[in-house]
Design a protein around this motif. Structure first.
Motif, PDB file in Angstrom:
ATOM      1  N   MET A  66       0.943  -1.190   0.158  1.00  0.00           N
ATOM      2  CA  MET A  66       0.087   0.123   0.006  1.00  0.00           C
ATOM      3  C   MET A  66       0.873   1.203   0.004  1.00  0.00           C
ATOM      4  N   TYR A  67       0.191   2.191  -0.952  1.00  0.00           N
ATOM      5  CA  TYR A  67       1.221   3.458  -0.843  1.00  0.00           C
ATOM      6  C   TYR A  67       0.118   4.698  -0.267  1.00  0.00           C
ATOM      7  N   PRO A  68       0.452   5.183   0.366  1.00  0.00           N
ATOM      8  CA  PRO A  68      -0.258   6.330   1.084  1.00  0.00           C
ATOM      9  C   PRO A  68      -0.491   7.493   0.191  1.00  0.00           C
ATOM     10  N   CYS A  69      -1.726   8.189   0.255  1.00  0.00           N
ATOM     11  CA  CYS A  69      -1.726   9.440  -0.591  1.00  0.00           C
ATOM     12  C   CYS A  69      -2.491  10.638   0.660  1.00  0.00           C
ATOM     13  N   TYR A  70      -2.480  11.634   0.016  1.00  0.00           N
ATOM     14  CA  TYR A  70      -2.812  12.689   1.069  1.00  0.00           C
ATOM     15  C   TYR A  70      -4.243  12.902   0.939  1.00  0.00           C
ATOM     16  N   LEU A  73      -4.603  17.656  -3.944  1.00  0.00           N
ATOM     17  CA  LEU A  73      -4.596  17.397  -5.290  1.00  0.00           C
ATOM     18  C   LEU A  73      -3.259  17.421  -5.960  1.00  0.00           C
ATOM     19  N   ILE A  74      -2.438  18.487  -5.660  1.00  0.00           N
ATOM     20  CA  ILE A  74      -1.078  18.838  -6.344  1.00  0.00           C
ATOM     21  C   ILE A  74      -0.078  17.711  -5.794  1.00  0.00           C
ATOM     22  N   GLY A 118       2.087  14.315  -7.304  1.00  0.00           N
ATOM     23  CA  GLY A 118       3.505  14.084  -7.133  1.00  0.00           C
ATOM     24  C   GLY A 118       3.428  12.350  -6.795  1.00  0.00           C
ATOM     25  N   VAL A 119       2.590  11.933  -5.831  1.00  0.00           N
ATOM     26  CA  VAL A 119       2.399  10.480  -5.378  1.00  0.00           C
ATOM     27  C   VAL A 119       2.180   9.778  -6.694  1.00  0.00           C
ATOM     28  N   ALA A 120       1.206  10.128  -7.407  1.00  0.00           N
ATOM     29  CA  ALA A 120       0.741   9.218  -8.653  1.00  0.00           C
ATOM     30  C   ALA A 120       2.087   8.980  -9.388  1.00  0.00           C
ATOM     31  N   TRP A 121       2.671  10.398  -9.745  1.00  0.00           N
ATOM     32  CA  TRP A 121       3.893  10.343 -10.657  1.00  0.00           C
ATOM     33  C   TRP A 121       4.732   9.139 -10.110  1.00  0.00           C
ATOM     34  N   VAL A 136      -9.002  11.255  -5.201  1.00  0.00           N
ATOM     35  CA  VAL A 136      -7.332  10.655  -5.332  1.00  0.00           C
ATOM     36  C   VAL A 136      -7.342   9.851  -6.681  1.00  0.00           C
ATOM     37  N   ALA A 137      -8.465   9.384  -7.161  1.00  0.00           N
ATOM     38  CA  ALA A 137      -8.338   8.719  -8.273  1.00  0.00           C
ATOM     39  C   ALA A 137      -7.885   9.600  -9.392  1.00  0.00           C
ATOM     40  N   VAL A 138      -8.385  11.055  -9.472  1.00  0.00           N
ATOM     41  CA  VAL A 138      -8.158  11.780 -10.705  1.00  0.00           C
ATOM     42  C   VAL A 138      -6.807  11.942 -10.996  1.00  0.00           C
ATOM     43  N   PRO A 139      -5.755  12.323 -10.131  1.00  0.00           N
ATOM     44  CA  PRO A 139      -4.351  12.087 -10.755  1.00  0.00           C
ATOM     45  C   PRO A 139      -3.864  10.849 -11.069  1.00  0.00           C
TER      46      PRO A 139
END
Length: 154
Positions: free
Chosen positions: A52-56, A66-67, A71-74, A92-95
């Protein structure tokens, strides 16, 4: 690549969105997979044996996160190189979807169960770029014309 060899990214908010994705276990349990979700207790509990990777968060209507999640998605997508990205929301799906599209990944979005006749904000944002848009009610096909109704996940 065969269906068995797919590398799957499952991305979504914790809570109900994560529960939706977890209920797809018959699909993902034998695949190389990883998760992106909030670093919250419910997610840690459900995904204790998963990568698992955490997101903001919060994500809805939060430009700063979102910004940060771009970065997380990249980073995550470049590291993991999934074949397909699956989400049931929320923001969070959008990026992950837009960068995934840029990287040539297959995108599958599942609209949430509790929206019968109105679109979600995330659904509206990713609908134009997805490869498959899945709904759980026939009424949702009035909102999303190219959607596929596979019925309830529950």
């Amino acid at each position: 690549m065969s269906k068995e060899n797919l590398k799957v990214c499952l991305v979504g908010s914790s809570g109900g969105h994560l529960t939706h994705l977890y209920m797809l276990k018959p699909f993902w349990e034998n695949k190389d997979r990883f998760w992106v979700t909030f670093d919250k207790q419910d997610a840690k509990s459900i995904l204790k044996d998963e990568r698992m990777y955490p997101c903001y968060y919060p994500t809805n209507r939060n430009i700063k996160n979102l910004i940060r999640n771009i970065g997380v998605a990249w980073k995550v997508l470049r590291k993991e190189k999934p074949d397909v990205i699956i989400s049931s929301g929320a923001a969070v799906a959008v990026p992950f979807f837009y960068l995934g599209k840029l990287f040539g990944k297959k995108l599958i979005y599942i609209e949430v169960f509790d929206r019968i006749d109105k679109p979600t904000m995330t659904g509206k944002m990713v609908y134009p770029i997805v490869d498959k848009f899945i709904v759980q009610w026939e009424e949702q096909k009035e909102v999303y014309k190219k959607a596929i109704n596979l019925g309830s996940i529950f």
